[in-house]
Design a protein around this motif. Structure first.
Motif, mmCIF file in Angstrom:
data_model
loop_
_atom_site.group_PDB
_atom_site.id
_atom_site.type_symbol
_atom_site.label_atom_id
_atom_site.label_comp_id
_atom_site.label_asym_id
_atom_site.label_seq_id
_atom_site.Cartn_x
_atom_site.Cartn_y
_atom_site.Cartn_z
ATOM 1 N N ALA A 1 9.319 -72.516 -5.563
ATOM 2 C CA ALA A 1 10.638 -72.485 -5.540
ATOM 3 C C ALA A 1 11.392 -73.462 -5.806
ATOM 4 O O ALA A 1 12.611 -73.435 -6.658
ATOM 5 C CB ALA A 1 11.013 -72.330 -4.090
ATOM 6 N N LYS A 2 10.821 -74.663 -6.023
ATOM 7 C CA LYS A 2 11.469 -75.815 -6.487
ATOM 8 C C LYS A 2 11.532 -75.769 -7.924
ATOM 9 O O LYS A 2 12.545 -76.345 -8.609
ATOM 10 C CB LYS A 2 10.739 -77.068 -6.044
ATOM 11 C CG LYS A 2 11.310 -78.700 -6.394
ATOM 12 C CD LYS A 2 10.340 -79.419 -6.084
ATOM 13 C CE LYS A 2 11.044 -80.982 -6.930
ATOM 14 N NZ LYS A 2 10.274 -82.061 -6.322
ATOM 15 N N ASP A 3 10.480 -75.415 -8.664
ATOM 16 C CA ASP A 3 10.521 -75.287 -10.000
ATOM 17 C C ASP A 3 11.510 -74.176 -10.624
ATOM 18 O O ASP A 3 12.375 -74.786 -11.473
ATOM 19 C CB ASP A 3 9.118 -74.986 -10.739
ATOM 20 C CG ASP A 3 9.191 -74.589 -12.067
ATOM 21 O OD1 ASP A 3 9.246 -75.589 -12.702
ATOM 22 O OD2 ASP A 3 8.858 -73.465 -12.435
ATOM 23 N N LEU A 4 11.836 -73.175 -9.837
ATOM 24 C CA LEU A 4 12.601 -72.016 -10.228
ATOM 25 C C LEU A 4 13.829 -72.434 -9.919
ATOM 26 O O LEU A 4 15.137 -72.173 -10.564
ATOM 27 C CB LEU A 4 12.413 -70.816 -9.334
ATOM 28 C CG LEU A 4 13.139 -69.564 -9.776
ATOM 29 C CD1 LEU A 4 13.170 -69.150 -11.144
ATOM 30 C CD2 LEU A 4 12.741 -68.350 -8.821
ATOM 31 N N LYS A 5 14.312 -73.302 -8.887
ATOM 32 C CA LYS A 5 15.492 -73.754 -8.549
ATOM 33 C C LYS A 5 16.103 -74.652 -9.734
ATOM 34 O O LYS A 5 17.258 -74.702 -10.072
ATOM 35 C CB LYS A 5 15.532 -74.372 -7.173
ATOM 36 C CG LYS A 5 16.933 -74.856 -6.830
ATOM 37 C CD LYS A 5 16.954 -75.258 -5.239
ATOM 38 C CE LYS A 5 18.184 -75.706 -4.696
ATOM 39 N NZ LYS A 5 18.295 -76.169 -3.488
#
Length: 765
Positions: A520-524
């Motif tokens: 999720a952090k990477d996609l955000k």
């Protein structure tokens, strides 16, 4: 069978017969990712987390029922019933099946229960299907309806086969009853050796049985139907060979023809509008009847339909006196309420509530006329409205389970990429509002396999892009591009990954939680790197061939506000340059107006949103709407309002997503929302938005929160949880039985407890 509607399913996933996953009631709603309903922060919040974590050690996760109920493999009845419901759709007499793969129930299931009795007991049995009954592995001959359960420690087991409906069991003695503490499997991996001895080692996975509240032996699950009640037409226009009736408002049910006699044909034309019922060749719903009635009698057509107007045309050799109906409904209790100083807003709330009533059936459906299907995007909004109107958890869990179906996953839910993501998000929304951790536990494995499917479909840049067979929907909007890597899809995917991390925490699956959080952090980060345009002060709509497009739409930008993905500065930019900018393509469906107005409310624009509600939903009322529509464009004229999908009456005039004022007025005007699972803690932040006064009731799992607000006073009584009332006031508010705490200049808080009444006097800013 009205008693079906209450859910008693408190299931969890079991890893083996004796290994049931449990977890604490710790509020993990944030995990530093800014989830939509953010809990308390800092030390005060951590104190509550510790309190509830300790409390959970003494709170058992599964509670067996105290009375017998019909049981089955969890989720199977929902799948079976949704298949039955969704295949009722017809268009002008032709069968119209769903667009997606339909799963089926397991046809052979194995139930068992270990018991310990001090004395023998007589037990009655009822089974839907062929069955084999054993006690301690010894089979009974035939299909016994009553047996004697021996004293001592024993195991009763039933293996049931049923192809036509869900294998289900009802067992009742003084101390042994069928309930959700029974274990069930769809696979029996037992084996025997050459001597015939059954193995004592099995790879079979058992789960707690599923149930609703079919609590009587005669309440057969396979025979369920919604209740009906008789209703008469408001006006009748009878001619030589036709009867035209108006029921006064949008409705749903079975048409009844009275005092019919003769032999010939009768045709029933249904209409949400008068024009549709009068159109013999353009209406969406038409039924033809062969009449063969030598003596006067009544005929009720065996097919539920949506209509306001009914036009019955019949042959010369047939006559009839009048037309009435049987109104079919789901007997859920309306617990929420709203009333204010603006009568048009009151009417909007009432019509929204009626729209929800009509679309709340066995499941939350999209609209009552055309599809009558379970669409995930539509349902996700119905869940939220439900929390402020009915708080009927069973309809939510039924719908979520039916949408997911079974493994293996071969397509997105409803074949729509964004609808898969709404499905993930709705599960955690359900947990936040209900605190029902067992449903998370029951759904977790299917959530994982659904997410595995999504992760496997990312492109080389780790983004979601429509592949062959995927429907990228977003919204009904002229010229809206669905090509490339669309920013709203990445936004929803990111929130889905965050939801998976939260649910993994609930399941004590630390490895998965860390993995989902990292993804999720990477996609955000990619979301802002690839799509944020500083000159446009917004996220652009899409990315094509590795390059961002110039087009800015409202979708990702409004979600970014209430997902709390933007900085405060970015929120203000988006509000000014996107949401309040008429040059950005306008939204014409209530579906996305729901989220647009939520974003504006989250930015404190209640005055503006109130005017928008009066203009948009009030515009439908001004055109005579008695329920709210699938789409409304004020630029259209006359019968243009009824057209959609290239058909003159293709538009649904009663669509669930049209009822969003229920949610907006409850959450952002009365200002009530949970901050801990199941309203263990909650926030009340009233915003009159230009109203002189308002009052209402917000339902919760353990009672109601009642509010009355004027420009100088707030009254609250709550039957549940620990609340925080947040008040904006020029001077320090006064409350006789609670401490008023200053948060910042002009902002104050009052802490409340259940069972007490509070009156806060303040000076409006």
């Amino acid at each position: 069978m009205k008693n079906l509607i209450q859910n008693t399913n408190k299931n969890v996933i079991a890893r083996s017969d004796n290994d049931v996953s449990t977890s604490s009631h710790t509020d993990i709603a944030e995990r530093k990712i800014g989830f939509k309903s953010s809990p308390f922060r800092g030390g005060f919040r951590r104190g509550f987390l510790l309190f509830f974590a300790l409390l959970s050690l003494f709170a058992p996760e599964i509670k067996a029922q105290t009375k017998a109920t019909w049981i089955w493999y969890p989720g199977d009845y929902e799948i079976w019933l949704s298949n039955k419901m969704q295949n009722r759709r017809t268009e002008r007499g032709s069968f119209f099946p769903p667009f997606w793969k339909l799963d089926s129930h397991y046809v052979l299931t194995d139930f068992h229960k270990d018991f310990n009795l001090s004395a023998p007991e007589e037990a009655e049995l009822m089974v839907e299907g062929q069955y084999n009954l054993k006690v301690d592995g010894k089979a009974f001959s035939g299909y016994p309806k009553r047996i004697t359960l021996p004293a001592g420690k024993h195991r009763i087991s039933l293996k049931v086969y049923n192809q036509g409906s869900v294998p289900a069991v009802f067992v009742k003695s003084a101390n042994v009853v069928s309930d959700t503490s029974w274990k069930v499997t769809y696979e029996d991996k037992e084996w025997i050796d050459a001597s015939g001895k059954t193995s004592d080692i099995s790879a079979t996975q058992y789960v707690p049985a599923g149930a609703w509240n079919f609590n009587e032996v005669t309440s057969l699950p396979s025979q369920f139907h919604l209740p009906t009640k008789a209703q008469k037409a408001v006006t009748t226009d009878k001619k030589a060979h036709s009867i035209f009736v108006d029921f006064g408002k949008e409705t749903f049910g079975f048409v009844k023809l009275h005092n019919v006699i003769g032999k010939g044909k009768a045709t029933i034309y249904y209409g949400e509008s008068k024009e549709e019922a009068m159109s013999t060749d353009g209406g969406e719903l038409v039924d033809q009847l062969e009449i063969n009635q030598p003596q006067n009698g009544d005929i009720t057509y065996d097919g539920s339909r949506a209509f306001r107007y009914v036009n019955v045309v019949y042959d010369d050799a047939v006559s009839m006196d009048e037309v009435s109906m049987l109104y079919e409904y789901s007997p859920v209790e309306q617990r929420g309420s709203f009333k204010c100083s603006d009568e048009q807003i009151n009417k909007i709330w009432e019509v929204s509530a009626y729209t929800m009533e009509l679309n709340t059936r066995e499941f939350f459906i999209d609209g009552i006329k055309r599809d009558r299907w379970v669409w995930s995007g539509d349902a996700a909004q119905s869940y939220l409205m439900n929390y402020y109107l009915y708080f009927d958890s069973p309809t939510v869990t039924r719908t979520i389970s039916a949408l997911r179906g079974k493994d293996p996953v071969t397509s997105h839910i409803n074949t729509i990429m964004d609808y898969t993501f709404y499905w993930f998000i709705s599960i955690y929304d359900y947990y936040q509002h209900t605190g029902d951790k067992t449903f998370i536990q029951q759904s977790y494995q299917r959530m994982q396999t659904m997410m595995d499917y999504c992760l496997a479909r990312r492109n080389k840049d780790g983004l979601m892009q429509g592949l062959t067979g995927d429907w990228v929907f977003i919204d009904w909007a002229d010229g809206l591009s669905k090509q490339g890597e669309v920013s709203i899809e990445q936004m929803l995917f990111c929130r889905s990954l965050e939801t998976m991390a939260l649910c993994a925490d609930i399941m004590h699956d630390g490895k998965a939680a860390a993995q989902y959080s990292s993804q999720a952090k990477d996609l955000k980060e990619k979301l802002f790197t690839y799509y944020w345009d500083a000159q446009k002060h917004a996220l652009v709509h899409s990315r094509m061939n590795g390059k961002p497009t110039d087009n800015v739409t409202r979708y990702a930008n409004m979600f970014g506000i209430f997902f709390n993905y933007f900085t405060e500065a970015q929120k203000q930019e988006v509000k000014k340059y996107v949401l309040m900018n008429d040059k950005i393509q306008k939204i014409t469906t209530p579906y996305m107006r729901f989220y647009e107005l939520e974003a504006l409310c989250a930015m404190g624009e209640q005055d503006y949103v109130l005017k928008q509600m009066k203009d948009y939903w009030g515009g439908m009322l001004n055109l005579g709407a008695t329920s709210f529509w699938e789409e409304y464009n004020p630029d259209k004229k006359g019968a243009e309002h009824y057209a959609m999908y290239g058909r003159p009456f293709g538009k649904s005039l009663c669509h669930a997503w049209g009822a969003s004022p229920i949610y907006l007025l409850g959450k952002y005007y009365l200002g009530v929302k949970p901050t801990g699972p199941g309203y263990q803690t909650y926030l009340v932040e009233p915003q009159l938005g230009g109203l002189k006064w308002m009052e209402g009731t917000v339902p919760t799992p353990n009672g109601d929160i009642k509010l009355s607000i004027t420009t100088s006073q707030i009254k609250l009584s709550a039957a549940t949880g620990i609340g925080t009332i947040r008040v904006k006031s020029k001077t320090k508010p006064v409350c006789s039985n609670a401490t008023v705490k200053m948060v910042s200049a002009g902002l104050y808080e009052v802490s409340t407890q259940k069972g007490k009444d509070y009156t806060i006097k303040y000076t409006a800013i």
